[in-house]
Design an enzyme around this catalytic site. Structure first.
Site, PDB file in Angstrom:
ATOM      1  N   GLU A   1       2.602   1.838   6.695  1.00 31.88           N
ATOM      2  CA  GLU A   1       2.654   2.417   5.356  1.00 31.88           C
ATOM      3  C   GLU A   1       2.000   3.790   5.291  1.00 31.88           C
ATOM      4  O   GLU A   1       0.950   3.980   4.676  1.00 31.88           O
ATOM      5  CB  GLU A   1       1.987   1.471   4.350  1.00 31.88           C
ATOM      6  CG  GLU A   1       2.719   0.157   4.202  1.00 31.88           C
ATOM      7  CD  GLU A   1       2.034  -0.812   3.253  1.00 31.88           C
ATOM      8  OE1 GLU A   1       2.705  -1.722   2.776  1.00 31.88           O
ATOM      9  OE2 GLU A   1       0.824  -0.645   3.003  1.00 31.88           O
TER      10      GLU A   1
ATOM     11  N   GLU B   1       7.798  -5.837   4.741  1.00 37.64           N
ATOM     12  CA  GLU B   1       7.007  -6.628   3.796  1.00 37.64           C
ATOM     13  C   GLU B   1       7.827  -6.797   2.522  1.00 37.64           C
ATOM     14  O   GLU B   1       8.187  -5.815   1.881  1.00 37.64           O
ATOM     15  CB  GLU B   1       5.679  -5.951   3.462  1.00 37.64           C
ATOM     16  CG  GLU B   1       4.722  -5.862   4.626  1.00 37.64           C
ATOM     17  CD  GLU B   1       3.388  -5.221   4.241  1.00 37.64           C
ATOM     18  OE1 GLU B   1       3.065  -5.203   3.026  1.00 37.64           O
ATOM     19  OE2 GLU B   1       2.694  -4.725   5.138  1.00 37.64           O
TER      20      GLU B   1
END
Length: 1012
Positions: A206, A293
Site C-alpha cells: 500500500e 485485500e
C-alpha cells in the site's frame, strides 16, 4: 491493511499525489518468472510438473498472520479450517520488527521460523501469497518497521509522511538488506517451483508513487529476484490511485467498500462501487483482476462503543453475498479476504489505535471458532471450486434492463468458450431492505416460476446460472437456486443446490423426451419442455433429492435449505504427485459429509472412508460417497452405519463432554503481591540505568522545551516497546511544580511522582499529553537530590501516513513520531528557563532493550515495569516471601503492583476448549496487563475499553497442568475503582470434541536477571 486514518491522510494531499500518479519508471516485465504460474486478462493458471497443460484457478484466499498466533502447533488448525471452507489460498504478512529486532541480528527461530507455516499450508493444499514487507501496515507497531530503524534521519519534503523511510535513501536501503535477503531466501525455497505452496510474492504494501519511492520498489523487486524468487511479484494499491502500476508483474488493489472503522453502525452500508471493472480494464489489462485485500471484517479501536462482534455483524453473511458476488460481477478472479483469521495483538505488537484483540470480526474468531460468516464463505468457495466456467468470462450487460424490475441491478457474464452465463442480481442500492420481485430474461425467454416471479430479499444477492457444465459430462440449462457444489459419484453427476425455506426455485437440464425425473420428499412439479427437463419446487427443511435418468443421462440433485447447507463439507481426497492435496491440480472431491461442526480432512483407503473433524453437539453424520465405501471412521473410531433411501450412509456421533470442563475461580485462588514501583522509594539506585543525556536527535520532532537533554525519543536510547520509565534528578531550590509534555502514542497514559509523592496522571486518546503538576507540601527535599519519576505507555509506533493528533508542535503523522518526554520544565520562584534545571535524566525500558534475554517470546513481549525487568511474570519465580494479597484487594495508593498466582487445568483429552480471561465491565483509572505462563496476552484499560475478554490459546495455556498467572496493576487514581480490579475470571467460549490434540508447551521459566 488500509486503515481509515491513513486513507484520510492521503486524501488531504490528494492534489499532490495527482501530480505524481503517472510516475512509473519502467514497463512491467515478465522476465525471470516461472512458467508454472501463468496469467492472462482473465485469471491465473497453474502448471505443476504433474500436468501437461496449465489449469486456470480462481484464487479464493484468506489473510492470516502467524505472528498473531504465537503457537506454531496451532498454525495447522487455521489451515485445516481454511481448506474446509473451500478456500484454496492463504495470504500472510511476515514481521520485520520481530525478525530483525536489532541492527545486524536476524532471528528466524521459534515463532519466527516460518518453515512449519509453509509446510502446514502445503499439507492442507493451500497456495500461499507471501507478503513479507518490509512495511506491512497491519495495525502493528510501525507497520512492522523495527524500532531501531525509526531513528534513521531525514525529513524530505517529497516524502512528508515517512521521512527517509520507505524510500531509496541509503540508510533505509541498508536497514532492510539483512531482513529481505533472509525472508526472501526462505520464501524462495518454498515456491511452487521447489515443490512448495508459494505462487505470488508482494514486495511492499500500500504505497504511493513518488521520487525515491518508485525506485525503492524497484530495488525491492531486484532484491527478491536476486534471492531466487521466480514466481510473479506484485504490489497492492490502497485504492484506485494508479500507484506503482508497472514496477512488478502483477498490480492489485485493496478495497474496504463499507468502511473498516464503521462497526458502530452495523446496519449502514455504503453503496457498491461501480468503478472497479472500468478501472481494471483501463489500468491493468492483460492481467487478472485481483484484490489483495478485500473486506472480511472491520477494525475496532480503543474507546469504541462496540466490540468486534459488531464488526462481524456489520460484515456478516448478507454482506458476503452482496459484496463478494459483486467481485465476480466485476470480473475479479483472485480475492484475498482481510482478515480470515485475525488473532491477537499480544505483548506490544499493536499500533497505538489497536487493543489486544485483532479478532477483526473475521470468519474465524480470535478463539479459533467458526461463525456464520465462515459458513457463507464456505458455500461460495465450494461453488467457485465447481463453477470452472466462471474463471473466464466477459461482461455482456450491466444494469437494470435485464429484469422487469428497475430496482434490481443485474450483471450478465458469459464464458466466451463455453457460452456459460452467470446473472448476478442485487438491489440497486445495496442497503435496501425491501423484497423485490422480478423476472429475468435468459436467452430472450422469461424464467418460469410457480409464482411467476423471482424473489430478491433486502441486502441480498442471487447468482443465476445458465449453460454451466458440472460434474463430468452434464450441463445445467439454468438454475434459480443457489449452487453449492457438483461432483461425480459412481458415474452420476451430482449437483447440490440450496435456498431459504419456502423460497421457490427452478432448475432445468438439457435432455430428450424420454428422460425420467423423480423428486423425493418435496412438493414439486416436473416437465419436459423445449428440450429441457425442468423441476420447479419450494425449499423445505432438511435434505431432499431429485433423480434424472435417460439415455446417456444420470443426474442427481441434492436439494437443501440454507441452514442445512452450512453443515455440508466437501473434503479434498489427496491424489498422486507433489501437489496431490490441491483440489485445483491434484486432489479430488468425491465425497460430501453432512452434519459435523467441522470436517478437517478425509482419506479413502479401499472401502474405508476416514474422516477427521470436530463436534459441538451430538450429530447425525451423513455421507454421500462412492458405493464402494462400506466402512466409515470418525477420528479413528469405527461407526455403526445405516443407509438412507437415496443411498447415503449415516451414523450418530456423540457430542463433546462439556460436563468434564471445570474451570477454577480466580477469585478463590491464593494470590501473592509485590510492589512494582520501587523507583519512587528513598534510596533507590538508578546508577545502572541508561543515561538519557543526548543533546541531539535524528528525530524530525525535536523537544518543545527544557534541556539540554533530548528525551523525546525513547528509541534513541534503545527502548522501542512497552512501558518506559524516566527519572529526572534535580536540586531543590524553591520549585513549586513541574510541567511535562509526554508522548506515548494514541491512548497512552502516564503517571508522575516527586520523590514518593504522587503528582498525578494523564490518560486519553491523544498521542501527546501536557500537564502541570504542583508539588505536594513537604514533598520537595531542599538542598538534596530530588527525583521526578515518570511511568508512561509506549503504545507502539504509528503506521505510515497516520494523522495522529494535534500537539503543541503541530500534527504528528508518521512512524517516527515521538515516544518520550517532549517538554520538561520546573516552575517556581528560583526557576530559570535559560539554565539547566535537572542534574541528570535516566531511562529504563524492557529488560535489555534490543538485547532482550527472552528469545522465545521475543522483543515485543515485555515492557519496562520493575516486575517485567525482574521477571515477575515468568513461571518459577519465587514469590514465597511476598505478601498474600489479590488484585481484587488492589493497591493502597496510586502506583504499580504485581500479583501472581497459579492454577491447574485438566481439560478433557481430544477436545478443543477455547479459554478467555474476562474482566468486569466497569470503569476505573488503571491499566492492567495479563501474563499467562510468561506471555503478555492482554492489556486492559477500563476507562477506554471496549475489550474485557482476552483469549489465551493452548500452548501458552497449559490445558493439562499448572499455569502461572501474573497481573500488573498500574493505578492512576485514588478511588477504590482506580486501585483494584473488580473481577477476573476464566471462561470457556465453547467445547468441541476433536481439535488438534495436545499442544506442547514452550514457556521458559524464570532465570535471575539481576534487574535494577
Amino acid at each position: 491493511m488500509l486503515s481509515f486514518i491513513r486513507l484520510f491522510s492521503f486524501l488531504l494531499t490528494f492534489g499532490t499525489q495527482l501530480a505524481v500518479n503517472a510516475y512509473n519508471l519502467s514497463p512491467r516485465t515478465n522476465d525471470g518468472y516461472t512458467s508454472q504460474v501463468q496469467w492472462d486478462g482473465y485469471s491465473f493458471s497453474i502448471q505443476t510438473p504433474d500436468q501437461s497443460t496449465p489449469r486456470r484457478i480462481f484464487v479464493q484466499s484468506g489473510e492470516y498472520h502467524p505472528w498473531r498466533l504465537p503457537v506454531p502447533e496451532l498454525w495447522p488448525d487455521i489451515f485445516q479450517k481454511t481448506k474446509a471452507a473451500g478456500l484454496n489460498g492463504i495470504s500472510f504478512y511476515a514481521h520485520w520488527g520481530m525478525m530483525n529486532p536489532k541492527d545486524g541480528v536476524l532471528d528466524m527461530e521459534g515463532i519466527n521460523n516460518l518453515q512449519p507455516f509453509f509446510d502446514a499450508a502445503k499439507e492442507a493444499g493451500l497456495w500461499i501469497i507471501a507478503r513479507p514487507g518490509p512495511y506491512i501496515n497491519a495495525e502493528t507497531s510501525g507497520g512492522a518497521i523495527p524500532g531501531w530503524v525509526t531513528t534513521i534521519p531525514g525529513d524530505p519534503s517529497w516524502n512528508q509522511y515517512n521521512g527517509e523511510l520507505r524510500s531509496n535513501d541509503t540508510a533505509f536501503h541498508n536497514s532492510w538488506q539483512l531482513y529481505v535477503k533472509g525472508i526472501a531466501s526462505l520464501i524462495a525455497k518454498n515456491q511452487i517451483t521447489e515443490g512448495g505452496p508459494v505462487i505470488l510474492v508482494q514486495v511492499e504494501n500500500e504505497f504511493y508513487n513518488g521520487p525515491g519511492q518508485n525506485e525503492y520498489i524497484l530495488e525491492l523487486q531486484s532484491a527478491f529476484r536476486d534471492a531466487g524468487i521466480v514466481v510473479p511479484t506484485s504490489v497492492n494499491d490502497p485504492g484506485l490511485f494508479r500507484n506503482l502500476v508497472n514496477e512488478t508483474n502483477i498490480y492489485t488493489i485493496d478495497a474496504y467498500p463499507v468502511g473498516i472503522m464503521a462497526c458502530a453502525t452495523p446496519h449502514t452500508w455504503r453503496d457498491i462501487p461501480t468503478t472497479w471493472r472500468p478501472y481494471h480494464e483501463a489500468v491493468m489489462p492483460g492481467t487478472p483482476f485481483m484484490f489483495t485485500e478485500f473486506q472480511d471484517g472491520g477494525f475496532n479501536i480503543w474507546g469504541s462503543p462496540v466490540t468486534f462482534d459488531s464488526c462481524r455483524e456489520f460484515t456478516g453473511p448478507n454482506f458476503e453475498r452482496v459484496f463478494y458476488h459483486q467481485l465476480w460481477a466485476q470480473g475479479v478472479t483472485a480475492s484475498n479476504f482481510y482478515m480470515f483469521f485475525g488473532g491477537t495483538n499480544w505483548g506490544q505488537v499493536a499500533y497505538p489505535l489497536a487493543y489486544t484483540s485483532y479478532d477483526y470480526g473475521a470468519a474465524i474468531t480470535e478463539s479459533r471458532e467458526l461463525t456464520t460468516k465462515y459458513a457463507e464463505l464456505k458455500l461460495q468457495s465450494l461453488f467457485l471450486r465447481s463453477a470452472r466456467d466462471l474463471y473466464k468470462t466477459d461482461l455482456i450487460v450491466n444494469g437494470t434492463n435485464l429484469t422487469t424490475n428497475p430496482s434490481v441491478y443485474t450483471t450478465w457474464l458469459q464464458n466466451p468458450d463455453t457460452q456459460a452465463s452467470f446473472y448476478i442480481t442485487r438491489q440497486v442500492n445495496a442497503s435496501w431492505d425491501d423484497v423485490q420481485n422480478y423476472k429475468l430474461q435468459i436467452d430472450n425467454t422469461s424464467v418460469p416460476q410457480l409464482s411467476g416471479q423471482l424473489v430478491l430479499n433486502g441486502r441480498d444477492s442471487r447468482v443465476i446460472v445458465a449453460n454451466m457444465a458440472f460434474g463430468v459430462k452434464s450441463k445445467l440449462s439454468y438454475s434459480t437456486a443457489h449452487i453449492m457444489t457438483a461432483f461425480d459419484l459412481d458415474g452420476t453427476d451430482v449437483l447440490v443446490i440450496y435456498g431459504d425455506i419456502g423460497q421457490t426455485a427452478e432448475v432445468a437440464f438439457p435432455t430428450g423426451s424420454s428422460t425420467s425425473t423423480k423428486v423425493e420428499g418435496l412438493s414439486a412439479s416436473t416437465r419436459i419442455a423445449g428440450g429441457r427437463a425442468i423441476i420447479n419446487f419450494k425449499f423445505a427443511a432438511g435434505i431432499h433429492t431429485a433423480q434424472l435418468t435417460g439415455p446417456n443421462l444420470s443426474i442427481k440433485v441434492i436439494i437443501v435449505d440454507y441452514v442445512t447447507a452450512t453443515t455440508f463439507w466437501q473434503p479434498i481426497i489427496a491424489g498422486q504427485g507433489t501437489f496431490g492435496n490441491y483440489a485445483d491440480v491434484g486432489g479430488t472431491t468425491p465425497v460430501l459429509v453432512v452434519g459435523p461442526y467441522l470436517v478437517r480432512n478425509a482419506t479413502i483407503h479401499g472401502q474405508t472412508l476416514s474422516i477427521a473433524g470436530d463436534l459441538n453437539r451430538t450429530t447425525t453424520l451423513q455421507v454421500f460417497g462412492p458405493s464402494s465405501i462400506n466402512h466409515v471412521q470418525w477420528n479413528g473410531q469405527d461407526l455403526k452405519l445405516s443407509k438412507t433411501s437415496w443411498g447415503s450412509l449415516f451414523a450418530s456421533l456423540p457430542g463433546p463432554d462439556a460436563t468434564s470442563v471445570s474451570l477454577p475461580s480466580l477469585k478463590d485462588l491464593v494470590w501473592k503481591y509485590a510492589d512494582s514501583l520501587p523507583e519512587i522509594k528513598d534510596g533507590y539506585d538508578d546508577s545502572k540505568w541508561v543515561d538519557a543525556d543526548h543533546t541531539t536527535t535524528t528525530s524530525k520532532f525535536p523537544r518543545y522545551y527544557g534541556g539540554p537533554w533530548n528525551l523525546s525519543v525513547a528509541s534513541d536510547y534503545g527502548y522501542h516497546v512497552g512501558n518506559i520509565l524516566w527519572r529526572g534528578h534535580f536540586i531543590g531550590e524553591g520549585q513549586k511544580a513541574v510541567n511535562l509534555s509526554i508522548s506515548g502514542g494514541n491512548n497512552f497514559a502516564a503517571s508522575a511522582w516527586l520523590n514518593d509523592a504522587f503528582l498525578g496522571a494523564v490518560e486519553g486518546t491523544a498521542a501527546t499529553q501536557n500537564a502541570s503538576w504542583p508539588f505536594p507540601e513537604g514533598a520537595l527535599r531542599d538542598e538534596s537530590n530530588n527525583v521526578i519519576t515518570i511511568v508512561q505507555d509506549h503504545m507502539g509506533f504509528n503506521e505510515a501516513g497516520q494523522i495522529v493528533c494535534c500537539t503543541p508542535g503541530g500534527r504528528q503523522r508518521d512512524i517516527q513520531s515521538p515516544r518520550g518526554i517532549e517538554g520538561y520544565y520546573l516552575l517556581g520562584e528560583n526557576a530559570d528557563p535559560n539554565v539547566s534545571q535537572f542534574t541528570s535524566w535516566k531511562i529504563q525500558g524492557n529488560f535489555g532493550g534490543e538485547d532482550y534475554p527472552d528469545k522465545t517470546r521475543k522483543i515485543y513481549n515485555e515492557g519496562g515495569l520493575f516486575g517485567e525487568r525482574m521477571g515477575y511474570h515468568l513461571p518459577g519465580f519465587n514469590d514465597s516471601e511476598w505478601e498474600t494479597r489479590s488484585p481484587f484487594e488492589g493497591l493502597n495508593a496510586s502506583g504499580v503492583g504485581w500479583f501472581r498466582t497459579t492454577f491447574s487445568l485438566d481439560l478433557p483429552e481430544d477436545h478443543d476448549v477455547p479459554i478467555s480471561f474476562v474482566f468486569a465491565n466497569a470503569r476505573g483509572a488503571y491499566r492492567a496487563q495479563v501474563y499467562v505462563n510468561g506471555w503478555q496476552m492482554g492489556k486492559r484499560a477500563p476507562n477506554l475499553g471496549p475489550q474485557t475478554s482476552f483469549v489465551v490459546h493452548p500452548g501458552i495455556l497449559n490445558t493439562h497442568s499448572t499455569n502461572t498467572l501474573a497481573v500488573s496493576l498500574w493505578s492512576m487514581g485514588k478511588t477504590p475503582a482506580d486501585l483494584a480490579i473488580p473481577s477476573l475470571e476464566l471462561n470457556a467460549t465453547g467445547v468441541y470434541a476433536g481439535g488438534v490434540g495436545r499442544v506442547s508447551q514452550d514457556n521458559p521459566g524464570w532465570t535471575d536477571r539481576q534487574a535494577w
